[in-house]
Scaffold this active site. Sequence first.
Site, PDB file in Angstrom:
ATOM      1  N   PRO A  11       0.784  -1.233   0.000  1.00 21.98           N
ATOM      2  CA  PRO A  11       0.000   0.000   0.000  1.00 21.98           C
ATOM      3  C   PRO A  11       0.818   1.287   0.000  1.00 21.98           C
ATOM      4  CG  PRO A  11      -0.901  -1.547   1.573  1.00 21.98           C
ATOM      5  CD  PRO A  11       0.370  -2.151   1.044  1.00 21.98           C
ATOM      6  N   ASN A  12       0.341   2.224  -0.792  1.00 15.77           N
ATOM      7  CA  ASN A  12       0.847   3.602  -0.880  1.00 15.77           C
ATOM      8  C   ASN A  12       2.152   3.742  -1.664  1.00 15.77           C
ATOM      9  OD1 ASN A  12      -1.280   4.852   0.772  1.00 15.77           O
ATOM     10  ND2 ASN A  12      -0.397   3.616   2.412  1.00 15.77           N
ATOM     11  N   ARG A  19       5.163  10.923  -2.167  1.00 12.36           N
ATOM     12  CA  ARG A  19       4.689  10.762  -0.801  1.00 12.36           C
ATOM     13  C   ARG A  19       5.854  10.932   0.174  1.00 12.36           C
ATOM     14  NH1 ARG A  19       4.843   4.720   1.446  1.00 12.36           N
ATOM     15  NH2 ARG A  19       3.722   5.027   3.376  1.00 12.36           N
ATOM     16  N   TYR A  24      10.921   8.833   2.027  1.00 10.64           N
ATOM     17  CA  TYR A  24      10.992   7.801   0.998  1.00 10.64           C
ATOM     18  C   TYR A  24      11.738   8.240  -0.270  1.00 10.64           C
ATOM     19  CZ  TYR A  24       7.504   5.672   4.031  1.00 10.64           C
ATOM     20  OH  TYR A  24       6.867   5.126   5.121  1.00 10.64           O
ATOM     21  N   ASN A  75       8.427  -5.371  -0.761  1.00 12.49           N
ATOM     22  CA  ASN A  75       8.254  -4.294   0.200  1.00 12.49           C
ATOM     23  C   ASN A  75       6.772  -4.301   0.560  1.00 12.49           C
ATOM     24  OD1 ASN A  75       7.917  -2.062   1.738  1.00 12.49           O
ATOM     25  ND2 ASN A  75       9.078  -0.678   0.414  1.00 12.49           N
ATOM     26  N   ALA A  78       2.995  -1.005   4.796  1.00 14.18           N
ATOM     27  CA  ALA A  78       2.321  -1.122   6.100  1.00 14.18           C
ATOM     28  C   ALA A  78       1.892  -2.553   6.403  1.00 14.18           C
ATOM     29  CB  ALA A  78       1.125  -0.185   6.140  1.00 14.18           C
ATOM     30  N   HIS A  81       3.637  -4.815   9.025  1.00  9.38           N
ATOM     31  CA  HIS A  81       3.389  -4.720  10.464  1.00  9.38           C
ATOM     32  C   HIS A  81       2.050  -5.299  10.883  1.00  9.38           C
ATOM     33  CE1 HIS A  81       6.619  -1.992   9.595  1.00  9.38           C
ATOM     34  NE2 HIS A  81       5.818  -1.114   9.020  1.00  9.38           N
ATOM     35  N   ASP A  88       1.687 -15.857   5.717  1.00  8.24           N
ATOM     36  CA  ASP A  88       1.269 -17.231   5.401  1.00  8.24           C
ATOM     37  C   ASP A  88       1.456 -17.525   3.917  1.00  8.24           C
ATOM     38  OD1 ASP A  88       0.611 -17.721   8.024  1.00  8.24           O
ATOM     39  OD2 ASP A  88      -1.562 -17.627   7.741  1.00  8.24           O
ATOM     40  N   GLU A  99      13.085  -9.119   1.860  1.00  9.58           N
ATOM     41  CA  GLU A  99      12.184  -8.049   2.311  1.00  9.58           C
ATOM     42  C   GLU A  99      12.935  -6.724   2.215  1.00  9.58           C
ATOM     43  OE1 GLU A  99      11.035  -8.841   6.323  1.00  9.58           O
ATOM     44  OE2 GLU A  99       9.902  -6.971   6.558  1.00  9.58           O
ATOM     45  N   HIS A 101      12.638  -2.522   3.007  1.00  7.99           N
ATOM     46  CA  HIS A 101      12.009  -1.305   3.527  1.00  7.99           C
ATOM     47  C   HIS A 101      12.895  -0.148   3.083  1.00  7.99           C
ATOM     48  CE1 HIS A 101       9.480  -3.805   5.999  1.00  7.99           C
ATOM     49  NE2 HIS A 101      10.560  -4.463   6.351  1.00  7.99           N
ATOM     50  N   ILE A 102      12.299   0.831   2.464  1.00  8.95           N
ATOM     51  CA  ILE A 102      13.072   1.981   1.984  1.00  8.95           C
ATOM     52  C   ILE A 102      13.663   2.738   3.179  1.00  8.95           C
ATOM     53  CG2 ILE A 102      12.862   4.199   0.777  1.00  8.95           C
ATOM     54  CD1 ILE A 102      10.458   2.791  -0.769  1.00  8.95           C
ATOM     55  N   SER A 103      12.840   2.937   4.185  1.00  2.26           N
ATOM     56  CA  SER A 103      13.286   3.669   5.384  1.00  2.26           C
ATOM     57  C   SER A 103      13.876   2.700   6.406  1.00  2.26           C
ATOM     58  CB  SER A 103      12.106   4.435   5.987  1.00  2.26           C
ATOM     59  OG  SER A 103      11.100   3.534   6.421  1.00  2.26           O
ATOM     60  N   ARG A 108      12.229   4.416  13.451  1.00  6.90           N
ATOM     61  CA  ARG A 108      10.958   5.134  13.366  1.00  6.90           C
ATOM     62  C   ARG A 108      10.021   4.721  14.518  1.00  6.90           C
ATOM     63  NH1 ARG A 108       8.765   4.876   7.424  1.00  6.90           N
ATOM     64  NH2 ARG A 108       7.469   6.577   8.254  1.00  6.90           N
ATOM     65  N   ARG A 112       6.400   0.303  13.812  1.00  9.12           N
ATOM     66  CA  ARG A 112       7.055  -0.150  12.571  1.00  9.12           C
ATOM     67  C   ARG A 112       8.213  -1.106  12.842  1.00  9.12           C
ATOM     68  NH1 ARG A 112       4.921   3.428   8.658  1.00  9.12           N
ATOM     69  NH2 ARG A 112       4.385   5.419   9.624  1.00  9.12           N
TER      70      ARG A 112
HETATM   71  C1  DHK Z   1       6.899   1.710   3.691  1.00  9.03           C
HETATM   72  C2  DHK Z   1       5.698   1.992   4.290  1.00  9.03           C
HETATM   73  O1  DHK Z   1       4.670   2.397   3.556  1.00  9.03           O
HETATM   74  C3  DHK Z   1       5.522   1.950   5.748  1.00  9.03           C
HETATM   75  O2  DHK Z   1       4.217   1.577   6.114  1.00  9.03           O
HETATM   76  C4  DHK Z   1       6.530   1.042   6.418  1.00  9.03           C
HETATM   77  C5  DHK Z   1       8.014   1.114   4.450  1.00  9.03           C
HETATM   78  C6  DHK Z   1       7.933   1.342   5.939  1.00  9.03           C
HETATM   79  C7  DHK Z   1       9.352   1.468   3.820  1.00  9.03           C
HETATM   80  O3  DHK Z   1      10.234   1.980   4.503  1.00  9.03           O
HETATM   81  O4  DHK Z   1       9.532   1.174   2.636  1.00  9.03           O
HETATM   82  O5  DHK Z   1       6.444   1.189   7.814  1.00  9.03           O
END
Ligand code: DHK
Length: 146
Positions: A11-12, A19, A24, A75, A78, A81, A88, A99, A101-103, A108, A112
């Site tokens: 998502p997002n 964003r 990010y 990635n 959200a 978490h 599964d 896996e 995660h950009i951040s 944080r 997270r």
């Molecule tokens: C991206 C998201 O959208 C967050 O919900 C995660 C992750 C971190 C990222 O760092 O790529 O907590």
Amino acid sequence: MSRLVYILNGPNLNLLGKRQPEIYGRETLEDVERACSEIGSANGVQARLLQSNHEGQIVDWIHQAREEAQGIIINPAALSHTSIAVLDALNTFEGPVIEVHISQIHKREAFRHHSYVSHRADAVMAGFGVNGYALAMQHMVRLVKE
Ligand code: DHK
């Protein structure tokens, strides 16, 4: 035999580049796809980047990966978490899972810090910005050729 790696995004992440760029960055998923495809094609591996804002779609793509992909870079955003369903699904996949995660999620908010997906992932990248995908792809091409 040609090898295929799925690069799944939750998502997002369709808004990557627009964003919260202070977290990010300004590069987009198209930039990520280009970088990973370049690394893949130099190594005889195809990269297929997919993004959805819907948990069930991510689960369906993981099932599809079971049929046609040798590795998954994910990635989950959200869903990292919250989603036992994504965990599964990944547990039904037999190839390597990385896996991303950009951040740096551990720097944080506390919510997270835990990722369900990390219970399955063979490797985890966090805090490398979008370069984390390219680093993951470099490692993945080695894993799927083994
Ligand atoms: C991206 C998201 O959208 C967050 O919900 C995660 C992750 C971190 C990222 O760092 O790529 O907590």
